[in-house]
Design a protein around this motif. Structure first.
Motif, PDB file in Angstrom:
ATOM      1  N   GLY A 278       0.803  -1.216   0.000  1.00  4.94           N
ATOM      2  CA  GLY A 278       0.000   0.000   0.000  1.00  4.94           C
ATOM      3  C   GLY A 278       0.832   1.260   0.000  1.00  4.94           C
ATOM      4  O   GLY A 278       0.313   2.357  -0.278  1.00  4.94           O
ATOM      5  N   ARG A 279       2.132   1.138   0.328  1.00  3.82           N
ATOM      6  CA  ARG A 279       3.022   2.298   0.281  1.00  3.82           C
ATOM      7  C   ARG A 279       3.366   2.690  -1.155  1.00  3.82           C
ATOM      8  O   ARG A 279       3.785   3.822  -1.415  1.00  3.82           O
ATOM      9  N   LYS A 280       3.262   1.755  -2.056  1.00  6.76           N
ATOM     10  CA  LYS A 280       3.682   2.002  -3.437  1.00  6.76           C
ATOM     11  C   LYS A 280       2.604   2.781  -4.191  1.00  6.76           C
ATOM     12  O   LYS A 280       1.434   2.424  -4.167  1.00  6.76           O
ATOM     13  N   GLN A 281       3.032   3.824  -4.859  1.00 11.47           N
ATOM     14  CA  GLN A 281       2.058   4.641  -5.593  1.00 11.47           C
ATOM     15  C   GLN A 281       1.304   3.832  -6.635  1.00 11.47           C
ATOM     16  O   GLN A 281       0.101   4.048  -6.847  1.00 11.47           O
ATOM     17  N   GLY A 282       1.991   2.891  -7.273  1.00 13.68           N
ATOM     18  CA  GLY A 282       1.337   2.096  -8.294  1.00 13.68           C
ATOM     19  C   GLY A 282       0.141   1.336  -7.767  1.00 13.68           C
ATOM     20  O   GLY A 282      -0.853   1.135  -8.482  1.00 13.68           O
ATOM     21  N   VAL A 283       0.213   0.901  -6.512  1.00 13.85           N
ATOM     22  CA  VAL A 283      -0.897   0.190  -5.871  1.00 13.85           C
ATOM     23  C   VAL A 283      -1.877   1.185  -5.257  1.00 13.85           C
ATOM     24  O   VAL A 283      -3.097   1.075  -5.436  1.00 13.85           O
ATOM     25  N   ALA A 284      -1.337   2.149  -4.537  1.00 13.41           N
ATOM     26  CA  ALA A 284      -2.192   3.113  -3.831  1.00 13.41           C
ATOM     27  C   ALA A 284      -3.095   3.878  -4.793  1.00 13.41           C
ATOM     28  O   ALA A 284      -4.273   4.119  -4.494  1.00 13.41           O
ATOM     29  N   PHE A 285      -2.559   4.255  -5.934  1.00 12.25           N
ATOM     30  CA  PHE A 285      -3.365   5.010  -6.893  1.00 12.25           C
ATOM     31  C   PHE A 285      -4.493   4.148  -7.473  1.00 12.25           C
ATOM     32  O   PHE A 285      -5.593   4.637  -7.724  1.00 12.25           O
ATOM     33  N   GLN A 286      -4.220   2.866  -7.686  1.00  7.52           N
ATOM     34  CA  GLN A 286      -5.274   1.985  -8.189  1.00  7.52           C
ATOM     35  C   GLN A 286      -6.405   1.850  -7.172  1.00  7.52           C
ATOM     36  O   GLN A 286      -7.587   1.842  -7.531  1.00  7.52           O
ATOM     37  N   ILE A 287      -6.027   1.752  -5.897  1.00 13.46           N
ATOM     38  CA  ILE A 287      -7.052   1.641  -4.858  1.00 13.46           C
ATOM     39  C   ILE A 287      -7.818   2.953  -4.719  1.00 13.46           C
ATOM     40  O   ILE A 287      -9.030   2.962  -4.484  1.00 13.46           O
ATOM     41  N   ALA A 288      -7.117   4.080  -4.899  1.00 14.27           N
ATOM     42  CA  ALA A 288      -7.794   5.378  -4.890  1.00 14.27           C
ATOM     43  C   ALA A 288      -8.838   5.441  -6.002  1.00 14.27           C
ATOM     44  O   ALA A 288      -9.943   5.971  -5.813  1.00 14.27           O
ATOM     45  N   ASP A 289      -8.513   4.880  -7.155  1.00 16.51           N
ATOM     46  CA  ASP A 289      -9.471   4.842  -8.259  1.00 16.51           C
ATOM     47  C   ASP A 289     -10.698   4.011  -7.894  1.00 16.51           C
ATOM     48  O   ASP A 289     -11.822   4.332  -8.297  1.00 16.51           O
TER      49      ASP A 289
END
Length: 387
Positions: A278-289
């Protein structure tokens, strides 16, 4: 408009959520694997009053609003899409046509068991050569004395072959009117000679849902099994679908919320490169979407449901229903793809629910009017002369 839910709605949501987590969640993976339709849980849903939410009290219902039904479908859909569609189809396609278009005698005969969840009903519209083009219906019903004789075939019919299915309402050609096929709706009870629910489908998703092709070979039913006005079956079907599209939107919303919930949990637990993913932007941004999809879908779904409860009909409601169904169903398909990606290799394993979510999602873009049909309806509502 303010779509903040009332305290009563939130309390009801909690009741259905608790039921889904206690009675469905512990077993859903095995049921999905076995393609098992849990009749005992369906009956328990009836005992909870879910099938009778929008039915009048005189038939055993609670007379609640349409928003309550959407909340129930959403909460069941968060745990399992198959159980959500069982309720959606049981009410929207089974109960509602009889409740809306039936005679007093028909309602008294069929609604009490359907409303109580002791029985299920299907709606036979789709055929091998007539899906979105419902006007191409080939099934025929001929009035022979005081009986309708039904011949034809239907496919992809939900709740049509379970051990508690009691009837199916079918659309059929009953003649011609102004040079066009006259489409009427006729109730065919289970057990009618010549009516056969063929073996269930081996489906990509919705493994727990009861879905069958149907055949009618000289199936005779009394003339009083005509539902609504002769020749108005197609119009009745279209009116039924308007409500159903909002309900499917609620089902899709539940799936998006489930993806968000599972991804948040997994992103906090899964460790890579010395920390949670969850620290990684690649994952965090997908979850934000996923959060954006959930909020947008909720707003569209609740808005359409509120319009229904406010008595707003006609083109405004039709457009809102199509917009909600189109956006939310396509968002659900995207959400399950994102969730599977967040889980990585584990997302491809049936051990994790996102794999089931991924399989279950695609049909949301097809059932109750495909995405292409929704775009056509929305374009027409904007005044575009689309064919």
């Amino acid at each position: 408009m303010d779509f903040e839910l009332s305290r009563e709605h939130e309390d009801f949501r909690h009741v259905v959520r608790s039921f889904a987590r206690e009675r469905i969640a512990p077993h859903v993976a095995q049921w999905d694997k076995d393609h098992h339709f849990p009749v005992d849980v369906v009956r328990a849903m009836g005992d909870l009053g879910l099938f009778g939410l929008t039915a009048p009290e005189e038939y055993g219902g609670s007379g609640a609003d349409f928003t309550s039904l959407c909340l129930a479908i959403e909460e069941l859909g968060r745990v399992d899409q198959s159980m959500g569609i069982t309720l959606e189809a049981g009410v929207g396609l089974g109960i509602n046509p009889i409740q809306t278009f039936g005679t007093a005698e028909q309602k008294e005969r069929w609604l009490p068991d359907l409303v109580a969840g002791r029985a299920l009903a299907g709606f036979g519209l789709t055929e091998p050569g007539a899906g979105s083009d419902a006007g191409a219906t080939a099934t025929k019903a001929v009035l022979d004395g005081d009986e309708w004789v039904v011949d034809g075939a239907k496919q992809f019919i939900t709740n049509s072959g379970s051990e508690i299915t009691s009837l199916v309402t079918v659309t059929a050609r009953t003649g011609t009117r102004d040079g066009r096929p006259e489409i009427s709706a006729i109730v065919v009870p289970v057990g009618t000679p010549g009516f056969v629910a063929e073996p269930g489908y081996d489906k990509l998703g919705w493994h727990i849902s009861d879905t069958h092709p149907l055949t009618f070979t000289g199936a005779r039913v009394p003339a009083d099994h005509l539902l609504g006005e002769r020749g108005r079956g197609y119009a009745q079907f279209l009116a039924t679908l308007d409500d159903g599209r909002v309900a499917i939107s609620a089902l899709a919303l539940g799936l998006i919320e489930a993806c968000l919930e599972e991804c948040l949990k997994y992103a906090g637990e899964r460790q890579t490169f010395g920390g949670p993913i969850g620290r990684k932007q690649g994952v965090a941004f997908q979850i934000a979407d996923l959060k954006v999809m959930a909020d947008a879908s909720r707003a569209l779904t609740y808005q359409a449901a509120a319009m229904k409860d406010a008595g707003i009909t006609g083109q405004r409601f039709k457009q809102a229903a199509s917009v909600a169904k189109l956006y939310t169903s396509e968002a659900a398909v995207t959400a399950t793809r994102v969730a599977t990606q967040v889980f990585g290799g584990y997302g491809f394993m049936e051990e994790y629910p996102v794999a089931r979510f991924y399989r279950d999602a695609k049909i949301l873009e097809i059932g109750e009017g495909t995405s292409e049909v929704q775009r056509m309806l929305i374009a027409r509502s904007l005044g575009l002369p689309v064919e």
